[in-house]
Design an enzyme around this catalytic site. Structure first.
Site, PDB file in Angstrom:
ATOM      1  N   GLN A 125       0.817  -1.207   0.000  1.00 12.60           N
ATOM      2  CA  GLN A 125       0.000   0.000   0.000  1.00 12.60           C
ATOM      3  C   GLN A 125       0.865   1.278   0.000  1.00 12.60           C
ATOM      4  O   GLN A 125       1.833   1.368   0.739  1.00 12.60           O
ATOM      5  CB  GLN A 125      -0.859  -0.022   1.263  1.00 12.60           C
ATOM      6  N   SER A 161       3.943   1.963   5.910  1.00 12.70           N
ATOM      7  CA  SER A 161       2.887   1.240   6.614  1.00 12.70           C
ATOM      8  C   SER A 161       3.329  -0.208   6.556  1.00 12.70           C
ATOM      9  O   SER A 161       4.228  -0.545   5.797  1.00 12.70           O
ATOM     10  CB  SER A 161       1.511   1.389   5.952  1.00 12.70           C
ATOM     11  N   THR A 162       2.693  -1.060   7.366  1.00 17.87           N
ATOM     12  CA  THR A 162       3.070  -2.472   7.365  1.00 17.87           C
ATOM     13  C   THR A 162       2.108  -3.244   6.465  1.00 17.87           C
ATOM     14  O   THR A 162       1.940  -4.447   6.585  1.00 17.87           O
ATOM     15  CB  THR A 162       3.133  -2.969   8.821  1.00 17.87           C
ATOM     16  N   HIS A 163       1.467  -2.509   5.552  1.00 16.65           N
ATOM     17  CA  HIS A 163       0.406  -3.103   4.735  1.00 16.65           C
ATOM     18  C   HIS A 163       0.948  -3.709   3.447  1.00 16.65           C
ATOM     19  O   HIS A 163       0.616  -3.272   2.354  1.00 16.65           O
ATOM     20  CB  HIS A 163      -0.667  -2.052   4.448  1.00 16.65           C
ATOM     21  N   ILE A 164       1.814  -4.693   3.607  1.00 18.60           N
ATOM     22  CA  ILE A 164       2.268  -5.451   2.450  1.00 18.60           C
ATOM     23  C   ILE A 164       1.278  -6.588   2.224  1.00 18.60           C
ATOM     24  O   ILE A 164       0.657  -7.073   3.176  1.00 18.60           O
ATOM     25  CB  ILE A 164       3.703  -5.981   2.651  1.00 18.60           C
TER      26      ILE A 164
END
Lengths: 430, 591
Positions: free
Chosen positions: B347, B516-519
């Site tokens: 993201q 963000s950690t939204h991988i």
């Protein structure tokens, strides 16, 4: 120290009377013909064991159930709970029911040995023959026998001399089963039976006299006390430190889940809820609530009072709260208990009007501040919501200032707490 | 000779959100369930007890709750022609570790997914034509509909006690909620959190510009709450320590606050911590998982037989386990064949700080991870992409999450980095600044993927996972467009200056700065085994008693934060596993 002196005096008196008592001998084995004709209800026996919370004291931490070995601190030294599994050599496998009944009702073990009242036979004596019969059958037939020798009490001579126990028991114990009060209905009587008998609430909640026996003065039963480093609350109908503002449902909720709209359990009561009261039937919890809520207020002298007030919150919101206790409260407590002291329903207990905060003896409040506390995880309320301890952060003066602030804010009116009271609780916990 | 444990019905690898969800659902179904967690156990008290947890140096600067990169990490590169190097310091993304996983240190923003995003290829083709999809973009449908997932989104929100305001309950629009929201079966379990100043300024500016702001759904409890498991949350006090921190107040939904108390009471559930799973084992046919092999706390190799294997670790570890267990075919970016590692996405985010006049009081000291107002006008396909020439979009929000001196106090562009000039700027701006952001979808591309690194190994001697990723033209065009809207709102809020990061054409992925950690992606779900690793029930196409949870099953990125979708998918998978697979073990979709 006072207690020790009391016990020494008792010992002196005992020395005089003991021989006569001993000469008169132990109570004879009761007749059990009538009750023994019953067919034991093992499931009911298991329930009676839960009502009596037998397993809590008779199980060592991490040890096999009912095999004893748990250390119980008493004013004269440490006693160790006994093995009540049906092992013939080290447990109660060799008992017959008459011997069991005599122990539970008279405090005398087989062989005529008087037992320490750390075992609350003073309450269990009130249990019905039928309940005790089923309990005995359950322990004998459903519990796995465990071979584990009983550990002798760690009590120094001359206090280790057991003969005075006979006199103590003769003087302060009534070996009569509970009798219904005909002026009350069945539910109330069931509640009274449970509270006075198997649930042995008075063991912690009733003040003790000079000889460490539960007080029988009028209005003293369950009126709150100081016990084992805490201060079990007043369960009578007092407005401040009692249960006047609780509904019967509040009592039921607390015993079922360890928490209710007003408060939450701490100290020894956490284990009582986790191991015992959460499993009581709905009818029994309602009966207990009914009975407890019928208790008249105890003498108000010296007791905390409560009349809800906005003043403390206003002071905070106006930036005027500058006291040491108030500042500690805002820093370390208000996140959960909120600036208005109201807490958050069922999650964080309110401090305003909280019986434990207002308790005559502030030991439980101090203990919770120092060591924190954790709610029991129960079937109906599984979250073991916990408060961290602050012993590492605040010294005795600061904890006293905080406790005093809590006992005098939001309409709470209870005596100030001193640093030496905090020091005493801190020592007890070490 | 490895130690061989007693078999269990189901072994769950990883014990964060998805592991906890699957564990309690399978334990309720009566299975003997074992969860393996490579990190330590953790509880609100003592691990996140006030005041020790609100330590910005320990948590934000030294990453107290995150994966230990000295033991195992990933390698990174922008394209397949470069040599990847290890990610040695936390930067762009922050994988969690320990019981609760990233569910401990997340912020709490809790959204679902827009229905068209689950069938984006079909949707774009229908609305804009097949040629609208760039050649290198591997757009594909997820093989599942929003309506199928709806009860499970609802369930996860009920479990989390999500605070929010519905915009669409069963097709009936509700004023004040998200006007673009897909139909929900229920209102949010709790009302929205009280808006902090940044959110109020944001909402007002949005209304002035003709947008329809709504309260961002947050799994930070606005009231005391008891969830369907009987687990309790206390109300948030806006202390501002959410992201990077465990919640001191039982207010942020986490496995610890919402599931584990009920799960730990079940006698048929066991948790084993410090158990690092190396691989999924299979029988001679290769078509049946027989359990997993892990390294225990004492460094011994242990074989754990199990009837069902569930991969519920963080995204990276799930994909790595599939590759190192050699299940399915690794993706090959040259031929385009293979599925494991395919469609890796991340993201994008645009984030800017606004600096106001001294009479605008914000006070960033207070906040909560999920509290804020948001607009949806530029998310998913809520706007006409035809004239714009890109696919995707994102949510724009004005959150106020709390800010402290160690995490970094924003100062206007041009301020000195230290000394009296910096101090003066901090003093002048701390109470009068706020942040607004747009979080953006990232599409899947032929050249963005995951595989095993040929050079670097972890502390257990296993090859590291290698990321090959960079921003592509379509996504940067989209970012520019939404970024301009973000700036427009920032100016409408009255900011005298704005500084921050906007991703534009020419920007590359920078692994050093937190994003963000939204991988997501890498073991995509879908209806075609040629382009997906799991079917719509998150069941492996190759090994039917293997289930894979997590954002790694996303077929491509979405505009919203992923946790709501990850949790909803986990409940969906668990429900079908219980109701269908247990009755009739085997492939739930014919391959």
């Amino acid at each position: 120290m006072k207690r020790l002196i009391g016990v020494v005096i008792l010992l002196g008196a005992a020395a005089v009377g003991a021989i006569a008592v001993t000469a008169r001998g132990v109570p004879p084995l009761p007749s059990v013909e009538q009750v023994s004709a019953r067919i034991a209800d093992l499931e009911h026996g298991r329930y009676v064991a839960t009502l009596g919370d037998c397993a809590s004291c008779h199980t060592a931490p991490g040890g096999p159930a009912f095999a004893g070995g748990r250390a119980l601190a008493t004013p004269i030294g440490t006693v160790y709970s006994t093995n009540i599994t049906p092992d013939r050599d080290t447990g109660i496998g060799g008992y017959d029911f008459a011997e069991f009944l005599r122990l539970m009702r008279h405090g005398v073990a087989p062989g005529g040995r008087w037992i320490y009242p750390a075992m609350p036979f003073t309450a269990y004596a009130k249990m019905s023959d039928d309940d005790l019969f089923d309990l005995f059958a359950y322990l004998q037939r459903e519990v796995d026998p465990v071979r584990r020798l009983n550990q002798p009490p760690a009590i120094a001579w001359p206090l280790s001399w057991r003969a005075p126990l006979a006199l103590w028991t003769k003087s302060f114990h009534h070996a009569q089963p509970f009798e219904d009060d005909p002026a009350q209905d069945a539910e109330w009587n069931r509640g009274a039976y449970l509270v006075q008998g198997p649930a042995h609430c008075g063991t912690c909640h009733t003040p003790r006299n000079w000889a460490m026996a539960e007080s029988e003065e009028p209005g003293q039963f369950l009126s709150g006390t100081a016990f084992n480093g805490g201060s079990p609350i007043n369960l009578r109908g007092n407005q401040g430190d009692g249960l006047a503002r609780w509904s019967e449902q509040d009592v039921v909720d607390l015993l079922r889940t360890g928490r209710n709209a007003h408060s939450a359990v701490s100290g020894d009561m956490v284990e009582v809820v986790a191991a015992s009261t959460q499993y009581f039937s709905d009818d029994d919890l309602r009966a207990i609530a009914r009975y407890v809520k019928s208790l008249s207020p105890a003498d108000e002298a010296g007791r905390g009072q409560f009349a809800a007030s906005q003043a403390s919150l206003d002071r905070i919101m106006q930036g005027k709260e500058q006291s040491s206790g108030g500042r500690i409260f805002m820093d370390s407590c208000a996140a959960c208990h909120r600036l208005g002291g109201g807490g958050a329903a069922l999650a964080f207990p309110g401090l305003a009007g909280n019986a434990s905060v207002l308790s005559k003896d502030p030991s439980s409040l101090i203990a919770v501040i120092l060591a924190g506390t954790s709610l029991p995880s129960t079937a109906k309320a599984p979250s073991p919501l916990a408060m961290p301890g602050f012993a590492w952060r605040y010294d005795d003066e600061e904890v006293a200032a905080l406790a005093t602030y809590l006992r005098s804010s939001w309409g709470n009116q209870a005596s100030a707490v001193t640093a030496s009271q905090v020091a005493k609780v801190r020592r007890h916990r070490q | 000779m490895p130690i061989r444990n007693k078999p269990v019905d189901a072994v769950i690898v990883g014990f964060g959100w998805t592991g906890a969800i699957m564990a309690i659902e399978l334990a309720e179904a009566g299975l003997e369930v074992l969860a393996l967690e490579r990190g330590d156990d953790a509880h609100t008290v003592p691990d996140w007890a006030y005041p020790k947890v609100v330590d910005e140096i320990a948590q934000s600067a030294r990453n107290g709750l995150l994966q230990n990169l000295a033991k195992t990490t990933v390698t990174l590169r922008h394209s397949k022609d470069e040599v990847a190097v290890p990610y040695r310091q936390m930067g762009s993304f922050k994988p969690g570790q320990g019981v609760g996983g990233a569910g401990i240190h997340w912020s709490g923003v809790h959204s679902r997914v827009m229905p068209e995003e689950l069938r984006l290829k079909s949707h774009v083709t229908e609305r804009y034509g097949r040629k609208f999809i760039p050649a290198e973009m591997q757009l594909q449908d997820w093989g599942i509909d929003y309506d199928e997932l709806e009860p499970h989104f609802d369930r996860f929100e009920q479990v989390c006690g999500t605070s929010g305001k519905a915009g669409n309950i069963k097709g009936v629009k509700h004023e004040g909620g998200n006007p673009f929201e897909a139909p929900r079966s229920n209102e949010y379990p709790l009302p929205p959190l009280t808006d902090p100043p940044t959110s109020r300024l944001f909402a007002k500016a949005c209304v002035d510009l003709g947008y329809k702001p709504y309260p961002l759904p947050a799994s930070n409890a606005s009231r005391p709450y008891t969830n369907p498991y009987g687990c309790q949350l206390g109300p948030c006090n806006f202390c501002g320590f959410c992201s990077d921190y465990g919640c001191i107040n039982y207010s942020k939904a986490s496995p610890q606050t919402t599931i584990l108390p009920a799960l730990y009471r079940k006698p048929n559930f066991t948790l084993r911590t410090n158990a690092h799973v190396l691989r999924v084992n299979r029988d001679a046919s290769g078509k049946q998982a027989t359990g997993v092999t892990y390294i225990d706390a004492e460094g011994r190799e242990v074989e754990q037989p199990a009837g069902i294997v569930v991969l519920a670790a963080f995204h990276l570890h799930n994909v790595r386990l599939m590759l190192s267990s050699k299940i399915g075919t690794p993706y090959d970016p040259v031929s385009g064949e293979g599925t494991v590692g395919r469609n890796f996405c991340y993201q994008l985010i645009n984030s800017v700080n606004l600096f106001f006049d001294p009479d605008v009081m914000v006070n960033q000291f207070m906040g909560a991870g999920g509290v804020g107002q948001a607009i949806e006008e530029f998310n998913a396909d809520n706007f006409d992409h035809g004239p714009l020439g890109f696919i995707g979009g994102g949510v724009i929000w004005g959150r106020q999450t709390g800010n402290g001196p160690v995490r970094g106090i924003p100062v206007p562009a041009g301020t000195p980095l230290w000394g009296s000039g910096w101090k003066k700027a901090v003093k002048e701006n701390y109470l009068h600044s706020g942040r607004i952001e747009s979080q953006l979808s990232n599409m899947a591309y032929r050249g963005c993927y995951l595989d095993l690194d040929p050079t670097y190994k972890d502390a257990y001697g296993e090859p590291l996972l290698r990321m090959t990723l960079n921003w592509q033209e379509n996504d940067l065009l989209m970012s520019e467009y939404v970024g301009a809207k973000l700036m427009e709102i920032g100016h409408a809020m009255g900011a005298k200056s704005i500084s921050g990061r906007l991703l534009k054409r020419g920007s590359s992925w920078d692994s050093r700065a937190y994003q963000s950690t939204h991988i997501n992606g890498g073991t995509a779900m879908g209806s075609d085994p040629k382009t997906s690793v799991v079917n719509k029930y998150l069941q492996s196409w190759d090994v039917p008693n293997l289930f894979i949870l997590g954002a790694n099953v996303f077929a491509h990125g979405i505009g919203y934060n992923p946790t709501g979708l990850v949790g909803g998918l986990a409940y969906w998978a668990a429900a079908n596993l219980r109701s269908r697979y247990l009755r009739n073990p085997g492939p739930m979709v014919p391959a």
